[in-house]
Design a protein around this motif. Structure first.
Motif, mmCIF file in Angstrom:
data_model
loop_
_atom_site.group_PDB
_atom_site.id
_atom_site.type_symbol
_atom_site.label_atom_id
_atom_site.label_comp_id
_atom_site.label_asym_id
_atom_site.label_seq_id
_atom_site.Cartn_x
_atom_site.Cartn_y
_atom_site.Cartn_z
ATOM 1 N N VAL A 13 24.233 32.391 -64.953
ATOM 2 C CA VAL A 13 23.086 31.702 -64.343
ATOM 3 C C VAL A 13 22.268 31.054 -65.450
ATOM 4 N N ASN A 14 22.016 29.769 -65.339
ATOM 5 C CA ASN A 14 21.272 29.054 -66.362
ATOM 6 C C ASN A 14 19.893 29.683 -66.594
ATOM 7 N N ASN A 15 19.526 29.800 -67.864
ATOM 8 C CA ASN A 15 18.212 30.294 -68.294
ATOM 9 C C ASN A 15 18.022 31.799 -68.085
ATOM 10 N N VAL A 16 19.088 32.488 -67.697
ATOM 11 C CA VAL A 16 19.038 33.949 -67.586
ATOM 12 C C VAL A 16 19.972 34.525 -68.645
ATOM 13 N N PHE A 17 19.429 35.364 -69.500
ATOM 14 C CA PHE A 17 20.175 35.938 -70.610
ATOM 15 C C PHE A 17 20.295 37.457 -70.414
ATOM 16 N N ALA A 18 21.165 38.079 -71.183
ATOM 17 C CA ALA A 18 21.345 39.537 -71.104
ATOM 18 C C ALA A 18 21.643 40.089 -72.485
ATOM 19 N N ALA A 19 21.171 41.313 -72.737
ATOM 20 C CA ALA A 19 21.411 41.944 -74.038
ATOM 21 C C ALA A 19 21.332 43.453 -73.904
ATOM 22 N N GLY A 20 21.945 44.141 -74.861
ATOM 23 C CA GLY A 20 21.908 45.600 -74.877
ATOM 24 C C GLY A 20 22.987 46.200 -73.994
ATOM 25 N N ASP A 21 22.739 47.409 -73.523
ATOM 26 C CA ASP A 21 23.748 48.147 -72.758
ATOM 27 C C ASP A 21 24.157 47.431 -71.473
ATOM 28 N N VAL A 22 23.247 46.662 -70.886
ATOM 29 C CA VAL A 22 23.582 45.965 -69.640
ATOM 30 C C VAL A 22 24.676 44.926 -69.880
ATOM 31 N N ARG A 23 24.823 44.489 -71.129
ATOM 32 C CA ARG A 23 25.830 43.494 -71.494
ATOM 33 C C ARG A 23 27.069 44.132 -72.119
ATOM 34 N N ARG A 24 26.869 45.090 -73.035
ATOM 35 C CA ARG A 24 27.994 45.654 -73.782
ATOM 36 C C ARG A 24 28.435 47.015 -73.256
ATOM 37 N N GLY A 25 27.699 47.569 -72.302
ATOM 38 C CA GLY A 25 28.007 48.910 -71.816
ATOM 39 C C GLY A 25 27.280 49.948 -72.641
ATOM 40 N N GLN A 26 27.402 51.208 -72.230
ATOM 41 C CA GLN A 26 26.697 52.297 -72.904
ATOM 42 C C GLN A 26 27.015 52.279 -74.388
ATOM 43 N N SER A 27 25.979 52.252 -75.218
ATOM 44 C CA SER A 27 26.194 52.153 -76.650
ATOM 45 C C SER A 27 25.034 52.809 -77.393
ATOM 46 N N LEU A 28 24.885 52.449 -78.664
ATOM 47 C CA LEU A 28 23.898 53.080 -79.531
ATOM 48 C C LEU A 28 22.584 52.313 -79.551
ATOM 49 N N VAL A 29 21.503 53.018 -79.882
ATOM 50 C CA VAL A 29 20.189 52.391 -79.993
ATOM 51 C C VAL A 29 20.211 51.269 -81.025
ATOM 52 N N VAL A 30 20.924 51.480 -82.125
ATOM 53 C CA VAL A 30 20.957 50.465 -83.179
ATOM 54 C C VAL A 30 21.632 49.185 -82.691
ATOM 55 N N TRP A 31 22.651 49.315 -81.839
ATOM 56 C CA TRP A 31 23.285 48.126 -81.275
ATOM 57 C C TRP A 31 22.346 47.431 -80.304
ATOM 58 N N ALA A 32 21.585 48.188 -79.529
ATOM 59 C CA ALA A 32 20.638 47.591 -78.587
ATOM 60 C C ALA A 32 19.568 46.793 -79.324
ATOM 61 N N ILE A 33 19.048 47.347 -80.412
ATOM 62 C CA ILE A 33 18.040 46.624 -81.204
ATOM 63 C C ILE A 33 18.650 45.351 -81.783
ATOM 64 N N ALA A 34 19.867 45.457 -82.301
ATOM 65 C CA ALA A 34 20.532 44.289 -82.879
ATOM 66 C C ALA A 34 20.718 43.194 -81.825
ATOM 67 N N GLU A 35 21.144 43.575 -80.625
ATOM 68 C CA GLU A 35 21.333 42.588 -79.567
ATOM 69 C C GLU A 35 20.001 42.007 -79.106
ATOM 70 N N GLY A 36 18.945 42.822 -79.094
ATOM 71 C CA GLY A 36 17.627 42.318 -78.724
ATOM 72 C C GLY A 36 17.153 41.247 -79.687
ATOM 73 N N ARG A 37 17.404 41.462 -80.964
ATOM 74 C CA ARG A 37 17.019 40.479 -81.967
ATOM 75 C C ARG A 37 17.853 39.192 -81.840
ATOM 76 N N GLU A 38 19.131 39.358 -81.558
ATOM 77 C CA GLU A 38 20.007 38.194 -81.451
ATOM 78 C C GLU A 38 19.741 37.387 -80.185
ATOM 79 N N VAL A 39 19.455 38.072 -79.070
ATOM 80 C CA VAL A 39 19.167 37.332 -77.841
ATOM 81 C C VAL A 39 17.834 36.602 -77.970
ATOM 82 N N ALA A 40 16.904 37.151 -78.742
ATOM 83 C CA ALA A 40 15.638 36.455 -78.972
ATOM 84 C C ALA A 40 15.876 35.117 -79.659
ATOM 85 N N ARG A 41 16.746 35.139 -80.638
ATOM 86 C CA ARG A 41 17.089 33.895 -81.339
ATOM 87 C C ARG A 41 17.750 32.893 -80.385
#
Length: 492
Positions: free
Chosen positions: A450-478
């Motif tokens: 869906v245009n203009n709707v983004f996703a990051a963290g566990d909802v995108r990659r599945g259950q994972s680590l806090v460090v991966w969630a933070i990394a994805e949060g930073r990357e989706v912000a960019r």
């Protein structure tokens, strides 16, 4: 000889350094093994494609050297270039960077990067070095973030710094997601989350709690009010362990159990004595009860530790897989992740209180036993063994005949992981999902179908680590910043 001058110079010129082709070599000059000359830590070598390393691209050798010299302020400045919340990962991350440390290969003991990281950020907060200033200019763009876990918080932090107006929606009564309600307070003090959220609020981030998007407000309304939406809802569908008698009273999902204990503790202003005396939990008092935890991993361990501290008479933890070896096997060399037996704080406390490790390996539940009133009174278990499935070519854990056993149980906690996103959110936004119910994003980034709707963290990659969630949060912000502005100056 130290190269601290070069380290400081690289910090000052971070953006240029971050993009240099010789990143792999520069990141590991700081400390080398006296025996072989190999860099002590290769956690910064993400460009080289190593299996182990920090998803945040933290240049661990530099911060380690700065700590060794007592220069905590410079270490914080270095760390904060790539990390949003060191106070979280230094408590709950399994330390991928330590597994990547070559000193661990040379001597068997890696550099204690988690402890260093904790020391750096604790010092920074004590000295009031950690700030979050409101941007001087606003772009006029509005971004809604659904979920306030580590990915949502990281995205909100950077997008607000960029000058966008950011609103974070959280269905619980407090921000933090599973950081707050899925991890016990003795592992991550929730006041650390409050401290960070307060800084973000003072800088202009708006948090709307007790707002369940898809129930209290529609996706259509959210999208109409904002230029971009980021789904950071986590993978919060708990995996069930179905067996006869599953409807017995006294069976709970681990996340519900941990959430209730955490909420009660916060509502009691962190008075642990009141928690120990409390009986008004939905699962009742644990004093004198036999608790069965089904599932290993961090969540299973947290359930064990919490049950011990709440006064359980006995705690047993069932794990399907065999126990890992005490030391690395020959077919598991460095720099692979060390597949060795991990005994965490929960198991250690249970062993101290009850005289034995609570884990029972290669075992699963086959039936939940209940009394005439429907209350749980025990479980039936069976041993498992690994066998080849000739059709799929995969090894599966299958029951072993004649190994059935009954165990007393007043409470069962299911800690078998999570299945993926929750349908009521994804259906509202109309985003595509994969077979594991994780939200699919376009191959070139974090935007959904869906245009203009983004996703990051566990909802995108599945259950994972806090460090991966933070990394994805930073990357989706960019990614979101670039989609709105045509470019991005967020150094993620």
């Amino acid at each position: 000889m130290s190269n601290i001058v070069n380290v400081e110079e690289r910090i000052k010129n971070f953006d240029e350094f971050h993009l240099t082709a010789s990143y792999e070599q520069q990141s590991c000059d700081a400390s080398r093994c006296m025996e072989c000359g190999v860099p002590f830590c290769q956690a910064g070598m993400m460009i080289s494609g190593m299996a182990s390393g920090c998803p945040l691209h933290n240049l661990v050798p530099e911060t380690n050297e700065l700590v060794s010299m007592g220069n905590y302020e410079q270490a914080y400045l270095r760390l904060s270039k790539t990390h949003s919340f060191p106070e979280f990962t230094s408590r709950v991350c399994p330390a991928l960077c330590e597994a990547a440390c070559t000193q661990g290969n040379c001597t068997g003991e890696p550099v204690p990067t988690k402890e260093n990281e904790a020391a750096i950020i604790d010092y920074a907060f004590e000295q009031k070095l950690v700030t979050e200033e409101a941007p001087k200019l606003r772009t006029g763009k509005r971004v809604a973030i659904i979920g306030s876990g580590p990915s949502g918080l990281a995205a909100a932090q950077l997008l607000n710094r960029r000058g966008h107006m950011v609103t974070v929606y959280e269905r619980s009564d407090r921000p933090g997601g599973l950081l707050r309600y899925g991890i016990p307070n003795m592992k991550l003090d929730k006041r650390m989350i409050d401290r960070r959220v307060q800084l973000m609020e003072e800088a202009g981030v708006i948090f709307k709690c007790n707002v369940n998007v898809g129930v209290d407000i529609t996706a259509k309304e959210i999208m109409a009010e904002n230029d971009r939406v980021i789904l950071c809802c986590g993978a919060s569908n708990p995996r069930d362990i179905a067996a006869p008698g599953r409807d017995a009273k006294g069976i709970y999902f681990a996340v519900d159990f941990l959430s209730e204990v955490s909420k009660k503790l916060m509502d009691q202003d962190y008075d642990s004595d009141k928690i120990l005396k409390a009986k008004d939990f939905s699962f009742g008092s644990l004093k004198g009860k036999h608790v069965i935890v089904i599932g290993g991993g961090d969540t299973g361990n947290d359930c064990v530790g919490t049950s011990v501290r709440l006064g359980a008479a006995k705690v047993t933890q069932l794990e399907m897989m065999p126990a890992a070896p005490a030391q690395r096997a020959d077919n598991n060399p460095w720099p692979e992740w060390p597949k060795v037996l991990k005994t965490d704080y929960g198991q250690e406390e249970a062993a101290f209180c009850y005289g034995a490790d609570p884990r029972v390996f290669q075992t699963t539940v086959t039936e939940y036993l209940k009394d005439k009133k429907g209350n749980l009174k025990g479980i039936k278990t069976t041993k498992l063994e690994s066998k080849l499935d000739k059709k799929t070519g995969r090894m599966n854990m299958v029951p072993v005949e004649g190994t059935e056993e009954e165990l007393k149980a007043d409470l069962v906690l299911i800690a078998a992981g999570f299945l993926g996103s929750e349908a009521y959110v994804t259906d509202q936004f109309g985003v595509a999902k994969n077979a594991r119910t994780n939200i699919e994003t376009k191959a070139d980034g974090y935007e959904t179908s869906v245009n203009n709707v983004f996703a990051a963290g566990d909802v995108r990659r599945g259950q994972s680590l806090v460090v991966w969630a933070i990394a994805e949060g930073r990357e989706v912000a960019r990614a979101v910043d670039e989609s709105m502005m045509g470019y991005s100056n967020l150094g993620c």
